[in-house]
Design an enzyme around this catalytic site. Structure first.
Site, short mmCIF file in Angstrom:
data_model
loop_
_atom_site.label_atom_id
_atom_site.label_comp_id
_atom_site.label_asym_id
_atom_site.label_seq_id
_atom_site.Cartn_x
_atom_site.Cartn_y
_atom_site.Cartn_z
N GLY A 369 20.46 -65.78 -58.88
CA GLY A 369 21.67 -65.66 -58.08
C GLY A 369 21.36 -64.89 -56.81
O GLY A 369 20.32 -65.09 -56.17
N SER A 370 22.22 -63.96 -56.45
CA SER A 370 22.05 -63.23 -55.19
C SER A 370 20.92 -62.20 -55.21
O SER A 370 20.60 -61.62 -54.17
CB SER A 370 23.36 -62.54 -54.81
OG SER A 370 24.28 -63.49 -54.33
N VAL A 371 20.32 -61.96 -56.36
CA VAL A 371 19.11 -61.14 -56.37
C VAL A 371 18.01 -61.84 -55.56
O VAL A 371 17.08 -61.20 -55.07
CB VAL A 371 18.67 -60.82 -57.81
CG1 VAL A 371 17.31 -60.13 -57.85
CG2 VAL A 371 19.71 -59.91 -58.48
N SER A 372 18.15 -63.15 -55.38
CA SER A 372 17.24 -63.89 -54.50
C SER A 372 17.23 -63.32 -53.09
O SER A 372 16.22 -63.44 -52.37
CB SER A 372 17.65 -65.37 -54.42
OG SER A 372 17.66 -65.99 -55.68
N LYS A 373 18.32 -62.72 -52.66
CA LYS A 373 18.42 -62.20 -51.29
C LYS A 373 17.40 -61.09 -51.03
O LYS A 373 17.05 -60.83 -49.86
CB LYS A 373 19.84 -61.69 -51.03
CG LYS A 373 20.90 -62.79 -50.97
CD LYS A 373 22.29 -62.21 -50.72
CE LYS A 373 23.33 -63.28 -50.49
NZ LYS A 373 23.60 -64.13 -51.66
#
Length: 642
Positions: A369-373
């Site tokens: 999810g947004s941990v990809s950021k």
């Protein structure tokens, strides 16, 4: 006890029909199945009248058989019965057949007062003359249940539950078109059991074939119940429990049903549910499975804790927290890991799943999810340090885009994208990361929308606020940054981070396609489906984890399109900020959510740690916060090994 609408004067004739029932082999099949641990016996019957089924069930109960499925259908003057009884031990049960609503309700209330639980209910006829059949059992594991019959609207059942979580055990739609009635049975849902129920109504009829296709596009999902109305509208229920191989058949005549039962018996599959419609020329729906009951889940832990003075205590505490959360929330797969200076000191992988699911290993990769950021911010840090970008770089002009629909777009800088202040508000408009399909449809485009095309589309829209004047979390910001990084470096974002950011860590794109995820040991669990963003012209729905949510992860890689293990995430935090640009920052964290995943990454004083689940459909966000900010996060309690 068997209760019937039949008068006592008919009792003798009912009892005399035992041999008559046996003389209709097309209406019943008594089957013996070979099993690795022995044999079991099953009786499948259909097309039986009230007297016939009374005699049949009395004998079956006396012989040690129990109800697996029961259905009443046809007209009230000529009601027919179908059912499945299996020889097995179990809790005490009682059955009622062909009772009007007054008699049925009295029977239901009486047995409920004695501790019985409704497990099967079926009805036929109209609102004024409906007949009911049902089973009640003494099931200690079911403390609360709610059954409501005579509903004009199936969705009104939720009002009767008073927000108490329920899973639907059975539905019976009876009455005539435009005068339909519903009987719905639910048991209390104590473990976040996942299912989908597709009620049929006169104002919204659903195509069963399309439902079957879309629901089974989700890995491990299958039909577990089908009700048939008298005008042959199927009401199906689906879930993700496991029964081995399974087969679903609908619209079968009696002769076709007989042949189908024989064909599936040859494959060692047996009937687990049956429903009928009509008094004469009846049609049937039937489900077959390799296992009569869903496989039980097993708790498994892999991985080690190696970096503390009391490794056993740390492992025991971690395991206890995760076991409680996963079992209460029906989460099947998870990982927790911790590192110190990039060295893993604890990695545990958890599985609460059936034997046909993979056991999670520490090296398995989950959606971030947004941990990809984190990786987009790290890549941006590199370019800032190298002087290829600066915080005040105006993004659209840098990309050669100088004529936006809203001139304020020209003022959006790299810093605005990093700080979520660029002017995009997903509370006002849909989240830009999930509108790929919408854009394609708006443009009459049959090919998937690329990130460049999405950027051009957004560029043609007005901003929601002046850049720098507000802060609203934005997936589009890091998507635009990933495109900017690729433009500057002359290579794909994925290629760039592998060469310049990851330093050998095992992080990769999480592909959108269901085919590319078919053999992935980590199942992206969700109950939701919709039309795929990667195939805008498709009329077939897919799991929301495979593009049904409107996203294309290949294009949104910089925002939420990556996957990795919890161990890898904890190692990456040794040199990178969890939420900002630059090096490691203690006491910061990043939280990621996307269909089929929930991830958390945090840097503490010395420890960097991560927790990842294979679903975000747990009981509530409050439960998630209690997990990641609760005891599992209290690494300071344990002394590190010297």
């Amino acid at each position: 006890m068997y209760t019937s609408r039949l008068l006592l004067s008919n009792l003798a004739s009912c009892l005399s029909l035992a041999t008559l029932v046996a003389s209709f082999p097309a209406n019943q099949q008594d089957l013996t199945f070979a099993k690795r641990n022995g044999t079991f016996e099953q009786s499948v019957f259909y097309g039986l009248t009230g007297p016939e089924v009374e005699a049949k069930l009395a004998k079956l109960k006396a012989d040690g058989y129990r109800p697996t499925s029961l259905n009443i259908h046809g007209s009230t003057s000529d009601a027919k019965y179908a059912g499945i009884w299996t020889k097995q031990t179990g809790d005490d049960f009682e059955t009622i057949l062909g009772a009007n609503k007054t008699v049925y309700d009295a029977w239901l209330d009486s047995h409920k007062a004695q501790g019985y639980v409704s497990t099967h209910v079926s009805a036929t006829g109209g609102s004024s003359d409906a007949l009911f059949a049902g089973v009640m059992e003494k099931v200690p594991s079911v403390a609360n249940w709610i059954q409501v019959c005579g509903l004009d609207n199936p969705y009104a059942y939720a009002n009767a539950t008073i927000d108490e979580p329920m899973y639907i055990k059975g539905v019976s739609m009876y009455g005539a078109p435009n005068e339909r009635q519903y009987c719905i049975l639910g048991h209390e849902n104590l473990v976040n059991y996942q299912q989908t129920v597709f009620y049929q109504t006169d104002y919204f009829k659903k195509d069963y074939a399309k439902l079957l296709q879309s629901e089974t596009s989700k890995r491990h999902w299958r039909p577990v119940f089908i009700d048939l109305s008298e005008d042959l509208l199927p009401t199906p229920i689906f879930d993700d429990t496991s029964v081995g191989q399974w087969v679903a058949r609908t619209d079968l005549s009696a002769s076709e049903l007989e042949a189908e039962i024989a064909a599936q018996k040859a494959k060692n599959l047996y009937a687990v549910h049956i429903a009928g419609a009509g008094s004469k020329g009846s049609k049937y729906a039937v489900l077959f499975a390799e296992h009569l009951s869903p496989l039980e889940r097993k708790w498994t832990v892999t991985g080690e804790v190696t970096g503390f003075k009391t490794n056993d205590v740390v492992a025991k505490d971690m395991d206890a927290v995760m076991e409680e959360f996963m079992k209460k929330n029906s989460v099947r797969q998870a990982q927790v890991a911790a590192s110190v200076n990039g060295t893993v000191v604890a990695e545990r992988s958890y599985t609460w799943a059936e034997s046909d699911r993979a056991v999670v290993k520490p090296t398995d990769k989950f959606g971030l999810g947004s941990v990809s950021k984190m990786f987009t911010y790290a890549a941006t840090t590199n370019l800032l340090n190298e002087g290829l970008l600066n915080h005040t770089t105006r993004v659209y002009p840098f990309l050669g885009m100088n004529n936006p629909a809203d001139n304020r777009s020209l003022d959006i800088t790299v810093d605005h994208l990093l700080q979520h202040t660029a002017g995009y508000n997903r509370d006002i408009k849909p989240d830009i990361g999930f509108i790929f399909r919408n854009i394609a449809l708006e443009r009459n485009q049959t090919t998937p929308v690329s990130l460049r095309e999405l950027i051009e589309y957004v560029y043609e829209q007005p901003l929601d606020f002046t850049p720098g004047t507000d802060s609203v979390y934005s997936n589009y910001g890091t998507m635009l940054l990933s495109y900017l990084i690729a433009n500057i470096t002359g290579e794909s974002f994925n290629s760039y981070i592998h060469k310049n950011v990851l330093n050998g860590l095992d992080v990769e794109l999480y592909p959108t396609s269901p085919e590319l995820n078919a053999n992935n040991p980590i199942v992206q669990e969700t109950k939701y489906t919709f039309y795929p963003a990667q195939d805008p012209a498709s009329t077939k729905q897919v799991s929301n984890a495979n593009g049904g949510d409107g996203s294309i992860r290949e294009e949104a890689i910089g925002a939420f399109g990556l996957r990795a293990s919890a161990s890898t995430i904890s190692q990456f935090l040794a040199n990178h900020a969890a939420y900002d640009i630059g090096p490691r920052q203690a006491y910061t964290y990043r939280d990621g959510t996307i269909v089929g995943s929930r991830a958390f990454a945090q840097s503490q004083d010395l420890i960097d740690w991560s927790l990842i689940l294979n679903t975000r459909e747990y009981e509530s966000e409050q439960k998630w916060e209690q997990l990641v900010f609760g005891p599992i996060s209290q690494w300071y309690k344990y002394a590190l090994a010297e």
